[in-house]
Design an enzyme around this catalytic site. Structure first.
Site, PDB file in Angstrom:
ATOM      1  N   GLY A  74       0.829  -1.198   0.000  1.00 58.21           N
ATOM      2  CA  GLY A  74       0.000   0.000   0.000  1.00 58.21           C
ATOM      3  C   GLY A  74       0.859   1.241   0.000  1.00 58.21           C
ATOM      4  O   GLY A  74       2.045   1.202   0.325  1.00 58.21           O
ATOM      5  N   VAL A 127       3.741   0.970   2.589  1.00 54.19           N
ATOM      6  CA  VAL A 127       3.623  -0.233   3.411  1.00 54.19           C
ATOM      7  C   VAL A 127       4.147  -1.415   2.608  1.00 54.19           C
ATOM      8  O   VAL A 127       3.715  -1.650   1.472  1.00 54.19           O
ATOM      9  CB  VAL A 127       2.159  -0.487   3.835  1.00 54.19           C
ATOM     10  CG1 VAL A 127       2.070  -1.735   4.706  1.00 54.19           C
ATOM     11  CG2 VAL A 127       1.603   0.726   4.580  1.00 54.19           C
ATOM     12  N   ASP A 163     -10.557   7.979   9.615  1.00 61.06           N
ATOM     13  CA  ASP A 163     -10.377   7.676   8.190  1.00 61.06           C
ATOM     14  C   ASP A 163     -11.119   6.385   7.868  1.00 61.06           C
ATOM     15  O   ASP A 163     -10.565   5.454   7.274  1.00 61.06           O
ATOM     16  CB  ASP A 163      -8.883   7.539   7.874  1.00 61.06           C
ATOM     17  CG  ASP A 163      -8.581   7.674   6.385  1.00 61.06           C
ATOM     18  OD1 ASP A 163      -9.468   8.119   5.634  1.00 61.06           O
ATOM     19  OD2 ASP A 163      -7.463   7.336   5.978  1.00 61.06           O
TER      20      ASP A 163
END
Length: 524
Positions: free
Chosen positions: A228, A235, A346
């Site tokens: 990611g 990531v 989020d």
């Protein structure tokens, strides 16, 4: 006289650097000079806090006091010194703390601190008693003059209706500075004042990087691909010490960002064992001056967004029973978080990983959420925008803009204060994506102050349970400050659960759909 070298007294060179930094602050009085001093104080405390040699060194105590003055949070620093039994025999500690409290107007607590030092025979004892006597005279004068004593929460009362942007770097840095003494004691927190100096530069890691090895904290992490990417972080999937059965996610961020690790430790502390698997975990974080490396669990089953997309690519929508199941899971998450004062900030389908049970799901266990159903569901990741409401004065509301297209709650869109709505609105958007296959747009209907918000797209398939879904949007898009939103979340979750329990065919259908979904997503 025998000269003591820096090697004989490692603290000495730090004291010289701190003294130089103090002179710079006095001379320049700018933000950069103060930040340099703060970094030196914090690094020194971190380096020597567990060194028994300096446990009762008054020079070390002075460094702690300078730090407490810098972050304006002597309460936390005093608690740290108490817990670690550091420098408790010096009158200087109790004098400094009591003066800090008196300056705040908390005279009762200041008196308690003086008495505590006296009861411990803190040295020099006569000086401590003299200062205490002078304090009692000032207290008597206040009482004789009839002046009302300031309450310790007077400042809090004044800001009860304040609005703060919890995502601004200034807010986060201020909170981190105050929390740093506690963070240094967190299991898995490793801080270094130098740049990352591994053989493989972190800047060289690309999405296509494979088999590069990062040596961090005595472990070797073999990069196996990018999992990611965001604006400031990437990531990576990695094997630990070349073991394919020990897989983690490395979140590498520049500039360093310790806040997310703080949020993970709050989850560990506040979320019950029963609910903890619904939220991701972090084993450790390594903070350098240029990067931070967060070591997290790696879950390889895809996201809720992947599940939604798997239907869209073939021109279909997720079955209602699956939508209901994931709604129950998300509502349970939000209940658990908001009840302990944590906001994710989020909440979107990209941040919800799929969890699948190893053993076969049994229909009888669904209602009680026992057996393999405990391991089945969703896992909420990415806590970089997490908010710990407990760090703010009671009644504080927020005014930051998440700037995430499609997930800006009504209050953000209309530039009004918000709190938990940032998560509940995200939940509504996800529900809309599951049942309609598209992001949610809202409209304001009504007039003369009697209006409400609703999705612009409200047509549901004729066989859907329309009341269930309309309830979600009506209640969560139209909350007021007086509403108990936790009761609303609980009510909605229970309405979905009762609907599922009312017909065993639905649970059987859900079990089969989850089995097929797992086979499809995991193979992809």
């Amino acid at each position: 006289m025998e000269v003591i070298s820096n090697n004989d007294d490692p603290l000495f060179s730090w004291l010289c650097s701190i003294e130089t930094a103090l002179d710079e602050v006095k001379k320049l009085n700018n933000i950069k000079a103060r930040e340099t001093l703060d970094d030196l104080l914090l690094s020194c405390i971190s380096k020597f806090k567990d060194n028994d040699r300096y446990r009762n060194d008054i020079r070390f105590l002075r460094i702690w006091i300078l730090y407490a003055d810098s972050i304006k949070d002597f309460d936390t620093v005093f608690q740290m010194l108490e817990e670690d039994d550091v420098c408790l025999s010096y009158a200087l500690l109790y004098l400094s703390y009591a003066m800090f409290l008196e300056d705040k107007g908390d005279l009762i607590e200041a008196g308690r601190v003086y008495r505590l030092g006296i009861s411990r025979n803190a040295q020099p004892f006569e000086e401590l008693k003299r200062f205490h006597l002078e304090f009692l005279k000032r207290l008597s004068q206040v009482q004789n003059d009839g002046q009302p004593q300031k309450k310790g929460n007077e400042k809090t009362d004044k800001v009860k209706k304040s609005c703060i942007n919890p995502w601004s770097l200034d807010t986060i840095n201020d909170l981190l500075k105050k929390m740093m003494p506690k963070m240094m004691k967190f299991k898995g927190y490793y801080a270094n004042t130098k740049n990352y100096s591994g053989k493989v530069p972190l800047s060289s890691l690309q999405n296509s990087s494979r088999n590069k090895i990062l040596e961090i904290g005595g472990k070797k992490y073999q990069i196996k691909g990018c999992a990611g990417q965001g604006g400031f972080a990437k990531v990576f999937k990695a094997w630990v010490n070349n073991n394919p059965d020990d897989v983690v996610a490395l979140k590498i961020q520049k500039p360093p960002f310790p806040w997310e690790f703080y949020m993970y430790r709050q989850l560990d502390h506040h979320i019950s064992d029963e609910e903890r698997s619904s939220f991701s975990s972090a084993e450790r974080v390594h903070i350098y001056s240029d990067y931070s490396i967060l070591v997290c669990d790696y879950i390889a089953n895809g996201t809720l967004q992947d599940a939604i997309n798997s239907y869209l690519v073939v021109g279909q929508r997720m079955q209602e029973v699956l939508c209901i199941y994931y709604s129950i899971e998300m509502l349970r998450m939000l209940e658990a978080l908001h009840s302990v004062g944590i906001i994710h900030g989020d909440f979107k389908p990209d941040n919800l990983l799929m969890r699948y049970a190893r053993d076969d799901l049994k229909e009888d266990d669904f209602c009680k959420r026992t057996g393999p159903w405990r391991d089945q569901g969703l896992c909420l990741i990415d806590w970089g925008r997490g908010i710990d409401v407990n760090l703010f004065p009671d009644g504080t509301e927020f005014n930051g803009d998440c700037r995430t297209s499609g997930f800006r709650c009504v209050e953000i869109q209309e530039k009004k204060p918000w709190k938990f709505q940032v998560d509940t609105y995200g939940f509504c958007v996800i529900v809309h994506m599951m049942i309609h296959g598209s992001y949610m747009a809202i409209e304001k209907v009504g007039s003369d102050g009697n209006y409400r918000y609703q999705p612009t797209k409200s047509i549901l398939k004729r066989y859907y349970n329309v009341d269930l879904w309309e309830n979600v949007f009506t209640r969560l898009l139209n909350t007021t400050p007086s509403d108990d939103h936790l009761k609303t979340l609980q009510y909605l979750r229970k309405s979905f659960e009762d609907y599922m329990k009312s017909n065993t065919r639905l649970i059987k259908e859900l079990t089969e759909l989850l089995r097929k979904q797992r086979a499809s997503l995991c193979s992809a």
